[in-house]
Write an enzyme that holds these catalytic residues in place. Structure first.
Site, PDB file in Angstrom:
ATOM      1  N   GLY A 222      -5.577   7.948  11.440  1.00 15.58           N
ATOM      2  CA  GLY A 222      -4.889   6.673  11.708  1.00 15.58           C
ATOM      3  C   GLY A 222      -5.138   5.996  10.599  1.00 15.58           C
TER       4      GLY A 222
ATOM      5  N   ASN B 249      -8.854   4.700   9.568  1.00 16.68           N
ATOM      6  CA  ASN B 249      -9.365   5.127   8.158  1.00 16.68           C
ATOM      7  C   ASN B 249      -9.725   3.984   7.355  1.00 16.68           C
ATOM      8  OD1 ASN B 249      -8.750   8.039   9.083  1.00 16.68           O
ATOM      9  ND2 ASN B 249      -6.676   7.768   7.696  1.00 16.68           N
TER      10      ASN B 249
ATOM     11  N   GLU C  31       1.317   0.754  11.753  1.00 11.66           N
ATOM     12  CA  GLU C  31       1.217   1.657  12.762  1.00 11.66           C
ATOM     13  C   GLU C  31       1.163   1.191  14.255  1.00 11.66           C
ATOM     14  OE1 GLU C  31      -1.129   4.885  11.496  1.00 11.66           O
ATOM     15  OE2 GLU C  31       0.537   5.681  10.274  1.00 11.66           O
TER      16      GLU C  31
ATOM     17  N   ASN D 124       2.747   1.294  -2.266  1.00  9.57           N
ATOM     18  CA  ASN D 124       3.045   2.519  -3.303  1.00  9.57           C
ATOM     19  C   ASN D 124       4.275   1.823  -3.652  1.00  9.57           C
ATOM     20  OD1 ASN D 124       5.241   3.357  -1.627  1.00  9.57           O
ATOM     21  ND2 ASN D 124       3.666   4.883  -0.871  1.00  9.57           N
TER      22      ASN D 124
ATOM     23  N   THR E 142      -0.017   1.073  -5.923  1.00  6.27           N
ATOM     24  CA  THR E 142      -0.511   2.274  -6.137  1.00  6.27           C
ATOM     25  C   THR E 142       0.633   3.270  -6.798  1.00  6.27           C
ATOM     26  OG1 THR E 142      -0.297   3.213  -4.122  1.00  6.27           O
ATOM     27  CG2 THR E 142      -2.273   2.143  -4.917  1.00  6.27           C
TER      28      THR E 142
ATOM     29  N   GLY F  76      -4.956   6.850   0.156  1.00  7.22           N
ATOM     30  CA  GLY F  76      -4.697   5.591   0.254  1.00  7.22           C
ATOM     31  C   GLY F  76      -5.437   4.747   1.119  1.00  7.22           C
ATOM     32  N   ASP F  77      -5.999   4.998   2.075  1.00 11.57           N
ATOM     33  CA  ASP F  77      -6.673   4.053   3.110  1.00 11.57           C
ATOM     34  C   ASP F  77      -7.992   4.019   2.447  1.00 11.57           C
ATOM     35  OD1 ASP F  77      -4.446   4.246   4.970  1.00 11.57           O
ATOM     36  OD2 ASP F  77      -5.247   6.036   5.821  1.00 11.57           O
TER      37      ASP F  77
HETATM   38  O1  RIB Z   1      -3.155   7.598   5.930  1.00 12.83           O
HETATM   39  C1  RIB Z   1      -3.283   8.904   6.497  1.00 12.83           C
HETATM   40  C2  RIB Z   1      -3.244   8.607   8.295  1.00 12.83           C
HETATM   41  O2  RIB Z   1      -1.858   8.593   8.482  1.00 12.83           O
HETATM   42  C3  RIB Z   1      -3.627   9.882   8.930  1.00 12.83           C
HETATM   43  O3  RIB Z   1      -4.905   9.758   9.063  1.00 12.83           O
HETATM   44  C4  RIB Z   1      -2.522   9.679  10.164  1.00 12.83           C
HETATM   45  O4  RIB Z   1      -3.101   9.708  11.397  1.00 12.83           O
HETATM   46  C5  RIB Z   1      -1.604   8.757   9.660  1.00 12.83           C
HETATM   47  O5  RIB Z   1      -1.803   7.494  10.290  1.00 12.83           O
END
Ligand code: RIB
Length: 291
Positions: A38, A42, A137, A180, A213, A244-245
Site C-alpha cells: 500500500g 510503504n 488510495e 511523476n 520523478t 517511489g514510496d
Molecule cells: O507503490 C507500491 C504500492 O502500490 C504497492 O505496495 C501496492 O499495494 C500499491 O498500493
C-alpha cells in the site's frame, strides 16, 4: 514536529511472470509471495526509517490486516489511529516480470471506508507545523486536506495512482507535490519535458514546492526559481515496487530532520536504489544507516 500519513494499507499478492498477462490470455506464474504494501504503509515505513516520528491513519479489515499493523509498529510507526472495519483489508495483485517491472491491480477494501468522524478524531492529535502526507488510495482526501489546512499543517501530496478525483481536491493547499511525469502531465493537462512540466506545475501552484520523478533520468526539485536535479543511483533491478514510496518517505523525512532539499533528494535517491535492489514493497525499504 511529527508527521501524519493518512494512507492505504494493502496486502500485496505478488506473482512472478515472464511477461504481463494479456487480454484473453491465461498465464502461469513461477512464484507467488505475500508482502505488506500500500502506498500509504510503504511511505510511513520509509518516513519512520528516515528518522522522523510517524503516525499512520487509515483502515484495515476486522480479521485480515493485523500483520500490516505489526509491520508498521516494528518500523516504529504509531498505529493507534488505524481503524478496523467490518469488510476486507485492501489488497493488490502485482505481476512482477523478469526485469523487475510491475503492473498492479488494486482492491480498495477498508482503504475506501474512511469516515469524516475518524478524520476529525485523528486530526485532534496534530498542530500547526506538523506534516500531513497523502497519496490517492483512500477516500475523504479532500476533507482531510481541508482539516489539515485549517490547522496550519504542511500538506504533502503524492497524487498516485492518478485518477479523475485528484482534480476535485483543494490542490491549492498543497505545500509539496511529489509526482511523476504522467501525473504532472495529467494535472497540467499537457505534455512536455521534465523541465517544462515542473515549470507549468509551479505556475499553476506558485506556493508549492515540487519534486518531479523521471524514472531512470532521476528527479527534479523546484522551489521558486531554483531547480535542482538528482540522478538515480544505478543498481541491478530486482523489484521496482515501492521505489517511489521509499523516495517520497526519505525526501520528506530528510526535510523534516533539517536536511536541505539537495541532501534530501540525494538520500531519497539512495534509499530508492536500495529498495529496487530487493524484493517486495515495504520489506525492501532500507534503514537510514544503510544509505
Ligand atoms: O507503490 C507500491 C504500492 O502500490 C504497492 O505496495 C501496492 O499495494 C500499491 O498500493
Amino acid at each position: 514536529m511529527k508527521v501524519l500519513n493518512y494512507g492505504s494499507l494493502n496486502i500485496d499478492n505478488v506473482y512472478s511472470v515472464e511477461h504481463f498477462v494479456r487480454g484473453g490470455e491465461t498465464l502461469s506464474s513461477s512464484k507467488m509471495e505475500i508482502f505488506s504494501g500500500g502506498k500509504g504503509l510503504n511511505q510511513s515505513i520509509a518516513l519512520s526509517k528516515s528518522g522522523v516520528e510517524v503516525w499512520h491513519a487509515g483502515a484495515v479489515g476486522e480479521s485480515d490486516g493485523e500483520f500490516l499493523l505489526r509491520q508498521l509498529e516494528e518500523a516504529g510507526v504509531n498505529v493507534s489511529l488505524v481503524a478496523h472495519t467490518a469488510g476486507k483489508t485492501g489488497h493488490a495483485i502485482i505481476q512482477r516480470d523478469m526485469e523487475g517491472q510491475n503492473c498492479i491491480l488494486l482492491y480498495g477494501g477498508a482503504n475506501q471506508e474512511i469516515t469524516k468522524e475518524q478524520v476529525d478524531q485523528a486530526m485532534s492529535h496534530f498542530e500547526e507545523g506538523d506534516f500531513l502526507v497523502l497519496q490517492n488510495e483512500i477516500n475523504e482526501i479532500g476533507y482531510i486536506m481541508e482539516k489539515a489546512h485549517e490547522k496550519g499543517m504542511k500538506i504533502v501530496l503524492n497524487p498516485s495512482p492518478m485518477d479523475e478525483k485528484i482534480g476535485t481536491y483543494p490542490l491549492e493547499y498543497v505545500d509539496y507535490f511529489l509526482l511523476n511525469e504522467i501525473e504532472a502531465g495529467d494535472i497540467c493537462k499537457e505534455n512536455g519535458s521534465g523541465e517544462e512540466l515542473i515549470r507549468k506545475l509551479s505556475q499553476k501552484f506558485p506556493g508549492a514546492k515540487i519534486v518531479l520523478t523521471l524514472g531512470g533520468d532521476g528527479s527534479m526539485y523546484k522551489d521558486g526559481e531554483e531547480i535542482l536535479t538528482q540522478p538515480i543511483y544505478k543498481v541491478p533491478v530486482v523489484d521496482t515496487t515501492a521505489a517511489g514510496d521509499t523516495f517520497t518517505g526519505f525526501f520528506i523525512g530528510g526535510l523534516m530532520r533539517g536536511e536541505n532539499p539537495k541532501e534530501a533528494l540525494d538520500h531519497a535517491a539512495k534509499a530508492a536504489a536500495i529498495a529496487v535492489s530487493r524484493a517486495g514493497a515495504a520489506p525492501s525499504i532500507p534503514d537510514r544507516s544503510e544509505l
